[in-house]
Design an enzyme around this catalytic site. Structure first.
Site, short mmCIF file in Angstrom:
data_model
loop_
_atom_site.label_atom_id
_atom_site.label_comp_id
_atom_site.label_asym_id
_atom_site.label_seq_id
_atom_site.Cartn_x
_atom_site.Cartn_y
_atom_site.Cartn_z
N HIS A 182 0.82 -1.21 0.00
CA HIS A 182 0.00 0.00 0.00
C HIS A 182 0.85 1.27 0.00
CE1 HIS A 182 0.99 0.93 4.18
NE2 HIS A 182 0.85 -0.36 4.43
N GLU B 262 -2.19 -7.00 7.41
CA GLU B 262 -0.85 -6.92 7.98
C GLU B 262 -0.75 -7.79 9.22
OE1 GLU B 262 2.15 -6.87 7.80
OE2 GLU B 262 2.73 -4.78 7.48
#
Length: 210
Positions: A10, A83
């Site tokens: 990202h 994550e």
């Protein structure tokens, strides 16, 4: 013909800049991150992806949406691409973590956090699951997070866990390219898309270039 997977990290967030452990905390892209996502989208669109799948966290989903707008594809969402959970460390800076938990910091094991092997298993399984939907020469773009991508790739390639730190981290909106071969997946490119630069990630410091 062989299937390929682009694993895209990202774009930048404020917590990246402040060196804070993000983990499962849902932090949005900052202005730089939005621009990074647009730039990455313009390049990756030329590869003509067949599928886009993203973590459900906003910073990854918004990065994926930038590519979707250029390609006309729809983004699928998979929570398994999140994550690594940071437990008590989420929201804290590396300095705060090293001061408060020196022993755990040395091992990069957050109290109440997620084990690296669990992250590697869920991320690699997700990549395999979505890659199976590709045509024989199709391209999948997986939009995820620094530690999640590195650990997922390491397990997907069958690296022994003691060698996982040998695989470096990824910069914001940088990507790695995997290709499926007769003997499994191989890494064609790693941390591509940018010139070398300092990386701020939730990953083990040993996996991040100085």
């Amino acid at each position: 013909m062989s299937r390929r997977v682009v694993c895209l990290r990202h774009g930048q967030t404020l917590w990246n800049v402040e060196h804070r452990f993000q983990g499962h905390t849902d932090i949005p892209l900052d202005e730089t991150g939005i621009a990074q996502a647009a730039r990455a989208a313009s390049m990756l669109a030329t590869l003509r992806p067949e599928l886009i799948v993203a973590s459900d966290l906003q910073r990854a989903a918004d990065t994926a949406d930038a590519l979707a707008r250029v390609t006309g594809l729809t983004v699928a969402v998979d929570e398994d691409l999140r994550e690594r959970g940071g437990g008590e460390w989420e929201g804290l800076t590396r300095e705060e973590i090293s001061t408060g938990w020196p022993r755990e910091f040395a091992a990069w094991e957050a109290p109440g956090g997620e084990d690296v092997t669990d992250v590697a298993k869920r991320v690699s399984a997700s990549i395999r699951r979505w890659a199976e939907r590709l045509s024989p020469d199709g391209l999948l773009v997986v939009v995820s997070h620094g530690a999640a991508i590195r650990l997922g790739i390491a397990r997907l390639m069958g690296l022994p866990e003691e060698h996982w730190p040998a695989l470096g981290g990824l910069g914001n909106c940088s990507w790695s390219v995997l290709q499926e071969g007769r003997k499994g997946w191989r890494l064609l490119e790693h941390n591509a898309g940018t010139l070398p630069e300092p990386i701020q990630s939730d990953d083990n410091p040993e996996a991040i270039p100085a």
